[in-house]
Design an enzyme around this catalytic site. Structure first.
Site, short mmCIF file in Angstrom:
data_model
loop_
_atom_site.label_atom_id
_atom_site.label_comp_id
_atom_site.label_asym_id
_atom_site.label_seq_id
_atom_site.Cartn_x
_atom_site.Cartn_y
_atom_site.Cartn_z
N ARG A 219 70.81 13.32 35.82
CA ARG A 219 71.29 12.60 34.65
C ARG A 219 71.89 13.61 33.67
NH1 ARG A 219 71.27 8.67 37.05
NH2 ARG A 219 70.37 6.62 36.65
N GLU B 157 82.82 18.17 26.85
CA GLU B 157 82.71 19.61 26.68
C GLU B 157 83.01 20.38 27.96
OE1 GLU B 157 78.88 17.97 24.59
OE2 GLU B 157 80.22 17.37 26.22
N HIS C 177 80.15 9.88 38.90
CA HIS C 177 78.88 9.20 39.22
C HIS C 177 78.93 8.60 40.63
CE1 HIS C 177 75.24 6.85 37.42
NE2 HIS C 177 74.90 7.76 38.31
#
Length: 393
Positions: free
Chosen positions: A232, A261, A273
């Site tokens: 996660r 970032e 994902h």
């Protein structure tokens, strides 16, 4: 007839586990008994009083208001391990992508100008040295979290000739049996961080694991380490990680969770994902959660719950089963039993389990229960929810 609401597309093979004569299934349905969800955000939802269980076709439950549902007496079920093979394969792929600079090399070739074949070959021979990588053989992989996925990753990497060191102070007996005996146990998280050439994270995002790896932990790692995060976002401090990548402390970061970032760094491989995005994983999750929901609605059994204890009581020859959710405080079972005894109800079988602040009790009796008695039990201080389950199938 039970009503099941699906908040996301669920693999048809999973929905087929619900018999049509017993279940009505729809993405919009009033007063559902159960909700099946994958990634749909549920935190702003209002839940009908009819709701008895929520099933997550997957492992993570960050999109589900677990604390609220617990106070309402509603178990949240998930499917740990159903997508473990899919994630394992992606982790191995991630290590190969990073160690051999495959993404950068592929992008380089696509950007080459379409010169004649001789010039193309010369250009490639001239430039390929910038993509020199290293082999996995002999390298040390540190696996943080030895659940269903972490164990599979450790065993698979060992078959590639890697040395494995694992860290999980709460590893279950079943997972320990599955783990290769050649996996070295880290005495602490810091021990693992200092030894590993590759580090793969397989822990849930909780208050304890949020920012598990920040500046001080990253500084302990070897220079040139490869980090892999298929758990996660939030487990690694992204600012600290970005600095470590810029300083070349971290050779590469492979993640299934793109962030602003990090996603554009040449030393970061971000995937959208994809961990459980295989047909087999989606089907495994759908079948598994459907069976668990059926067991709960039809027999009161709880398997793989985030917020409730695991409990299963084989059906007896009784007429009725009571499933009672109550606060985990003294004298609850005695008060419930007294109510049944006063009504001349004989208990055939009883099982009580607790987890943290919640307790769950299954009671089989050999007669139907009048609604007035059900009301009396529900009004006992500490009882959150009570329902009748007919055992006369």
């Amino acid at each position: 007839m039970f009503k099941v609401q699906t908040l996301n597309a669920i693999a048809p093979i999973g929905l087929k586990q619900f018999p049509q004569e017993l279940y009505e299934i729809a993405d919009e349905i009033p007063d559902p008994d159960a909700i099946v969800v994958r990634s749909h955000a549920m935190h702003d939802m209002t839940f009908a009083p009819s709701l008895k269980v929520v099933g997550r076709a997957g492992a993570g439950v960050n999109n589900i208001p677990v604390n609220l549902l617990t106070t309402l007496g509603i178990p949240v079920l998930n499917t740990p391990g159903a997508n473990a093979n899919a994630v394992r394969e992606l982790v191995i792929a991630g290590m190969l992508l990073a160690s051999r600079n495959i993404c950068q090399a592929w992008d380089y070739v696509k950007r080459l100008e379409n010169n004649n074949e001789t010039n193309l070959d010369q250009k490639i021979e001239q430039d390929k040295k910038q993509f020199v990588g290293f082999e996995l053989l002999g390298k040390t992989l540190g696996v943080i979290g030895l659940g269903s996925v972490g164990v599979k990753v450790a065993n698979a990497a060992m078959s590639l000739g890697m040395r494995i060191i694992g860290y999980d102070p709460t590893i279950s007996v079943n997972r320990a049996w599955e783990l290769s005996s050649e996996v070295k146990q880290a005495s602490s998280l810091e021990h693992l961080l200092m030894e590993a050439d590759f580090i793969s994270l397989h822990v849930p995002l909780t208050g304890d694991t949020k920012n598990m790896l920040t500046h001080s932990q990253i500084n302990l790692m070897k220079t040139g380490v490869v980090l892999l995060n298929f758990s996660r976002d939030g487990i690694i401090d992204n600012v600290a990680l970005a600095n470590a990548i810029n300083e070349r402390k971290v050779f590469a970061y492979v993640s299934d969770f793109p962030t602003r970032e990090l996603k554009n760094s040449s030393h970061v491989i971000c995937l959208p994902h994809l961990g459980a995005s295989t047909q087999q994983a989606e089907e495994n999750c759908a079948v598994m959660i459907s069976k668990q929901i059926r067991d709960f609605l039809e027999f009161g059994a709880i398997t793989n719950s985030i917020n409730f204890p695991t409990i299963e009581m084989p059906p007896t020859n009784s007429v009725l089963r009571l499933a009672i959710v109550n606060a985990n405080i003294p004298n609850m079972v005695a008060q419930i039993s007294t109510k049944l005894a006063e009504a001349k109800m004989n208990i055939v079988s009883l099982l009580n389990k607790s987890q943290d602040k919640i307790a769950y009790t299954l009671i089989d009796i050999n007669a139907d229960l009048p609604d007035s008695l059900l009301t009396e039990i529900s009004e006992i201080e500490g009882v959150v929810h009570v329902r009748k389950i007919s055992l006369l199938k």
